[in-house]
Design a protein around this motif. Structure first.
Motif, PDB file in Angstrom:
ATOM      1  N   SER A  40       0.849  -1.188   0.000  1.00 23.99           N
ATOM      2  CA  SER A  40       0.000   0.000   0.000  1.00 23.99           C
ATOM      3  C   SER A  40       0.884   1.238   0.000  1.00 23.99           C
ATOM      4  O   SER A  40       1.992   1.208   0.534  1.00 23.99           O
ATOM      5  CB  SER A  40      -0.860   0.033   1.274  1.00 23.99           C
ATOM      6  OG  SER A  40      -1.691  -1.093   1.350  1.00 23.99           O
ATOM      7  N   PRO A  41       0.382   2.345  -0.567  1.00 27.00           N
ATOM      8  CA  PRO A  41       1.150   3.590  -0.476  1.00 27.00           C
ATOM      9  C   PRO A  41       1.332   3.974   0.992  1.00 27.00           C
ATOM     10  O   PRO A  41       0.519   3.608   1.853  1.00 27.00           O
ATOM     11  CB  PRO A  41       0.265   4.618  -1.188  1.00 27.00           C
ATOM     12  CG  PRO A  41      -0.722   3.818  -1.977  1.00 27.00           C
ATOM     13  CD  PRO A  41      -0.877   2.508  -1.269  1.00 27.00           C
ATOM     14  N   TYR A  42       2.394   4.739   1.280  1.00 25.35           N
ATOM     15  CA  TYR A  42       2.647   5.167   2.659  1.00 25.35           C
ATOM     16  C   TYR A  42       1.414   5.862   3.216  1.00 25.35           C
ATOM     17  O   TYR A  42       0.750   6.645   2.534  1.00 25.35           O
ATOM     18  CB  TYR A  42       3.854   6.117   2.731  1.00 25.35           C
ATOM     19  CG  TYR A  42       4.065   6.602   4.140  1.00 25.35           C
ATOM     20  CD1 TYR A  42       4.654   5.772   5.086  1.00 25.35           C
ATOM     21  CD2 TYR A  42       3.626   7.856   4.543  1.00 25.35           C
ATOM     22  CE1 TYR A  42       4.807   6.182   6.401  1.00 25.35           C
ATOM     23  CE2 TYR A  42       3.781   8.279   5.842  1.00 25.35           C
ATOM     24  CZ  TYR A  42       4.368   7.443   6.766  1.00 25.35           C
ATOM     25  OH  TYR A  42       4.502   7.853   8.080  1.00 25.35           O
ATOM     26  N   ASP A  43       1.126   5.589   4.488  1.00 26.79           N
ATOM     27  CA  ASP A  43      -0.019   6.171   5.178  1.00 26.79           C
ATOM     28  C   ASP A  43       0.454   6.742   6.516  1.00 26.79           C
ATOM     29  O   ASP A  43       0.958   5.993   7.357  1.00 26.79           O
ATOM     30  CB  ASP A  43      -1.075   5.087   5.406  1.00 26.79           C
ATOM     31  CG  ASP A  43      -2.365   5.614   6.005  1.00 26.79           C
ATOM     32  OD1 ASP A  43      -2.380   6.742   6.539  1.00 26.79           O
ATOM     33  OD2 ASP A  43      -3.368   4.876   5.954  1.00 26.79           O
ATOM     34  N   PRO A  44       0.310   8.048   6.751  1.00 28.56           N
ATOM     35  CA  PRO A  44       0.726   8.647   8.028  1.00 28.56           C
ATOM     36  C   PRO A  44       0.021   8.018   9.240  1.00 28.56           C
ATOM     37  O   PRO A  44       0.513   8.122  10.359  1.00 28.56           O
ATOM     38  CB  PRO A  44       0.353  10.126   7.887  1.00 28.56           C
ATOM     39  CG  PRO A  44       0.207  10.360   6.426  1.00 28.56           C
ATOM     40  CD  PRO A  44      -0.201   9.036   5.812  1.00 28.56           C
ATOM     41  N   ALA A  45      -1.098   7.343   9.017  1.00 27.54           N
ATOM     42  CA  ALA A  45      -1.793   6.678  10.118  1.00 27.54           C
ATOM     43  C   ALA A  45      -0.948   5.561  10.721  1.00 27.54           C
ATOM     44  O   ALA A  45      -1.156   5.173  11.871  1.00 27.54           O
ATOM     45  CB  ALA A  45      -3.138   6.122   9.647  1.00 27.54           C
ATOM     46  N   TRP A  46       0.023   5.054   9.963  1.00 28.35           N
ATOM     47  CA  TRP A  46       0.882   3.987  10.493  1.00 28.35           C
ATOM     48  C   TRP A  46       1.682   4.474  11.690  1.00 28.35           C
ATOM     49  O   TRP A  46       1.825   3.757  12.672  1.00 28.35           O
ATOM     50  CB  TRP A  46       1.801   3.445   9.402  1.00 28.35           C
ATOM     51  CG  TRP A  46       1.086   2.752   8.275  1.00 28.35           C
ATOM     52  CD1 TRP A  46      -0.168   2.183   8.309  1.00 28.35           C
ATOM     53  CD2 TRP A  46       1.572   2.543   6.957  1.00 28.35           C
ATOM     54  NE1 TRP A  46      -0.473   1.636   7.082  1.00 28.35           N
ATOM     55  CE2 TRP A  46       0.576   1.839   6.232  1.00 28.35           C
ATOM     56  CE3 TRP A  46       2.745   2.875   6.309  1.00 28.35           C
ATOM     57  CZ2 TRP A  46       0.721   1.457   4.907  1.00 28.35           C
ATOM     58  CZ3 TRP A  46       2.903   2.501   4.970  1.00 28.35           C
ATOM     59  CH2 TRP A  46       1.892   1.800   4.292  1.00 28.35           C
ATOM     60  N   ALA A  47       2.193   5.688  11.634  1.00 28.30           N
ATOM     61  CA  ALA A  47       2.945   6.254  12.769  1.00 28.30           C
ATOM     62  C   ALA A  47       2.012   6.436  13.964  1.00 28.30           C
ATOM     63  O   ALA A  47       2.409   6.169  15.114  1.00 28.30           O
ATOM     64  CB  ALA A  47       3.586   7.580  12.391  1.00 28.30           C
ATOM     65  N   ARG A  48       0.790   6.854  13.733  1.00 27.67           N
ATOM     66  CA  ARG A  48      -0.175   7.010  14.831  1.00 27.67           C
ATOM     67  C   ARG A  48      -0.535   5.656  15.433  1.00 27.67           C
ATOM     68  O   ARG A  48      -0.725   5.532  16.640  1.00 27.67           O
ATOM     69  CB  ARG A  48      -1.418   7.747  14.340  1.00 27.67           C
ATOM     70  CG  ARG A  48      -1.135   9.205  13.979  1.00 27.67           C
ATOM     71  CD  ARG A  48      -2.396  10.010  13.707  1.00 27.67           C
ATOM     72  NE  ARG A  48      -3.169   9.544  12.570  1.00 27.67           N
ATOM     73  CZ  ARG A  48      -2.952   9.914  11.313  1.00 27.67           C
ATOM     74  NH1 ARG A  48      -1.979  10.751  11.007  1.00 27.67           N
ATOM     75  NH2 ARG A  48      -3.719   9.457  10.338  1.00 27.67           N
ATOM     76  N   THR A  94       6.636   0.525   7.313  1.00 29.40           N
ATOM     77  CA  THR A  94       5.604   1.455   7.772  1.00 29.40           C
ATOM     78  C   THR A  94       6.195   2.584   8.611  1.00 29.40           C
ATOM     79  O   THR A  94       5.511   3.572   8.871  1.00 29.40           O
ATOM     80  CB  THR A  94       4.496   0.742   8.575  1.00 29.40           C
ATOM     81  OG1 THR A  94       5.064   0.145   9.740  1.00 29.40           O
ATOM     82  CG2 THR A  94       3.754  -0.279   7.729  1.00 29.40           C
ATOM     83  N   SER A  95       7.452   2.451   9.024  1.00 30.31           N
ATOM     84  CA  SER A  95       8.099   3.498   9.820  1.00 30.31           C
ATOM     85  C   SER A  95       8.846   4.507   8.955  1.00 30.31           C
ATOM     86  O   SER A  95       9.461   5.435   9.485  1.00 30.31           O
ATOM     87  CB  SER A  95       9.068   2.869  10.826  1.00 30.31           C
ATOM     88  OG  SER A  95      10.222   2.358  10.177  1.00 30.31           O
ATOM     89  N   VAL A  96       8.787   4.342   7.633  1.00 30.15           N
ATOM     90  CA  VAL A  96       9.564   5.190   6.726  1.00 30.15           C
ATOM     91  C   VAL A  96       8.606   6.008   5.859  1.00 30.15           C
ATOM     92  O   VAL A  96       7.999   5.465   4.923  1.00 30.15           O
ATOM     93  CB  VAL A  96      10.491   4.333   5.840  1.00 30.15           C
ATOM     94  CG1 VAL A  96      11.292   5.223   4.897  1.00 30.15           C
ATOM     95  CG2 VAL A  96      11.407   3.466   6.691  1.00 30.15           C
ATOM     96  N   PRO A  97       8.469   7.316   6.144  1.00 32.20           N
ATOM     97  CA  PRO A  97       7.589   8.146   5.321  1.00 32.20           C
ATOM     98  C   PRO A  97       7.947   8.045   3.836  1.00 32.20           C
ATOM     99  O   PRO A  97       9.116   8.076   3.448  1.00 32.20           O
ATOM    100  CB  PRO A  97       7.846   9.563   5.856  1.00 32.20           C
ATOM    101  CG  PRO A  97       8.225   9.337   7.294  1.00 32.20           C
ATOM    102  CD  PRO A  97       9.058   8.069   7.266  1.00 32.20           C
ATOM    103  N   GLY A  98       6.900   7.850   3.033  1.00 35.56           N
ATOM    104  CA  GLY A  98       7.073   7.769   1.590  1.00 35.56           C
ATOM    105  C   GLY A  98       7.307   6.377   1.036  1.00 35.56           C
ATOM    106  O   GLY A  98       7.325   6.201  -0.175  1.00 35.56           O
ATOM    107  N   LEU A  99       7.490   5.394   1.901  1.00 40.51           N
ATOM    108  CA  LEU A  99       7.804   4.041   1.426  1.00 40.51           C
ATOM    109  C   LEU A  99       6.546   3.175   1.396  1.00 40.51           C
ATOM    110  O   LEU A  99       5.877   3.015   2.420  1.00 40.51           O
ATOM    111  CB  LEU A  99       8.850   3.406   2.341  1.00 40.51           C
ATOM    112  CG  LEU A  99       9.412   2.045   1.909  1.00 40.51           C
ATOM    113  CD1 LEU A  99      10.128   2.157   0.564  1.00 40.51           C
ATOM    114  CD2 LEU A  99      10.390   1.539   2.970  1.00 40.51           C
ATOM    115  N   PRO A 100       6.209   2.610   0.241  1.00 35.91           N
ATOM    116  CA  PRO A 100       5.086   1.667   0.197  1.00 35.91           C
ATOM    117  C   PRO A 100       5.376   0.461   1.096  1.00 35.91           C
ATOM    118  O   PRO A 100       6.536   0.079   1.288  1.00 35.91           O
ATOM    119  CB  PRO A 100       5.021   1.243  -1.270  1.00 35.91           C
ATOM    120  CG  PRO A 100       5.744   2.310  -2.017  1.00 35.91           C
ATOM    121  CD  PRO A 100       6.813   2.807  -1.077  1.00 35.91           C
ATOM    122  N   SER A 101       4.321  -0.126   1.613  1.00 34.17           N
ATOM    123  CA  SER A 101       4.499  -1.218   2.563  1.00 34.17           C
ATOM    124  C   SER A 101       3.262  -2.093   2.632  1.00 34.17           C
ATOM    125  O   SER A 101       2.168  -1.666   2.289  1.00 34.17           O
ATOM    126  CB  SER A 101       4.767  -0.626   3.957  1.00 34.17           C
ATOM    127  OG  SER A 101       4.914  -1.645   4.915  1.00 34.17           O
TER     128      SER A 101
END
Length: 177
Positions: free
Chosen positions: A8-16, A42-49
């Motif tokens: 999936s494209p990076y999602d800022p919700a992963w950090a939350r 998921t800890s890397v902004p901009g990286l699909p995961s």
């Protein structure tokens, strides 16, 4: 429920999601762990995961890790026997639909902890390496869509090349003790 590889494209919700889980995990240990870190893609902004939050918990010794298992299971994590690395416990949490939501890696090996953090930090700070890794992950996700173990295994050489190039420890495996 599927173990299919789908990025999936990076999602800022992963950090939350990591931040929300942090205090719950901390409470599972009689003595606070040496570290609780958000790792993996998921800890890397901009990286699909794959949308699974990887969490590394560094403890002093395996005994402390094993003692935490009942509390982690009470949070909904299932212990996955890990016979490859005697210094690590792996626990998986699933959503109500059965899909994986979190992986917890409890390590007592400081070199392995350092390896994970070095790789994560390099991906965060170096766009070219992050882009190369994203391309590799996309190719492997296509090639090994139904084989999670092969997908993970084929990323190891790239990870080792980055970490070793930074002066970090090589991954300890049955083939590289």
């Amino acid at each position: 429920m599927s173990d299919e590889i789908a990025l999936s494209p990076y999602d800022p919700a992963w950090a939350r999601s990591f931040a929300a889980e942090y205090s719950n995990l901390l409470a599972c240990f009689e003595k606070p762990p040496l570290a609780i870190e958000h790792i993996g893609s998921t800890s890397v902004p901009g990286l699909p995961s794959k949308p699974i939050i990887d969490i590394l918990i560094h403890v002093e010794d395996r005994t402390r890790a094993v003692a935490s298992i009942p509390a982690l299971e009470a949070l909904g994590y299932a212990n996955v026997p890990n016979y490859i690395d005697p210094n690590r416990l792996v626990l998986i949490k699933r959503r109500s639909d059965g899909e994986r939501s979190h992986h917890v890696h409890v390590h007592s090996d400081a070199d392995e902890v350092r390896r994970h953090l070095m790789f994560r930090d390099r991906l965060r700070s170096d766009k070219a390496v992050r882009d190369d890794y994203a391309a590799l992950k996309a190719e492997l996700a296509q090639r090994f869509q139904e084989d999670r173990a092969a997908y993970s295994k084929h990323k190891t050489a790239f990870i080792d090349a980055i970490v070793l190039g930074m002066g970090g420890p090589a991954r300890k495996t049955p083939w590289n003790p």
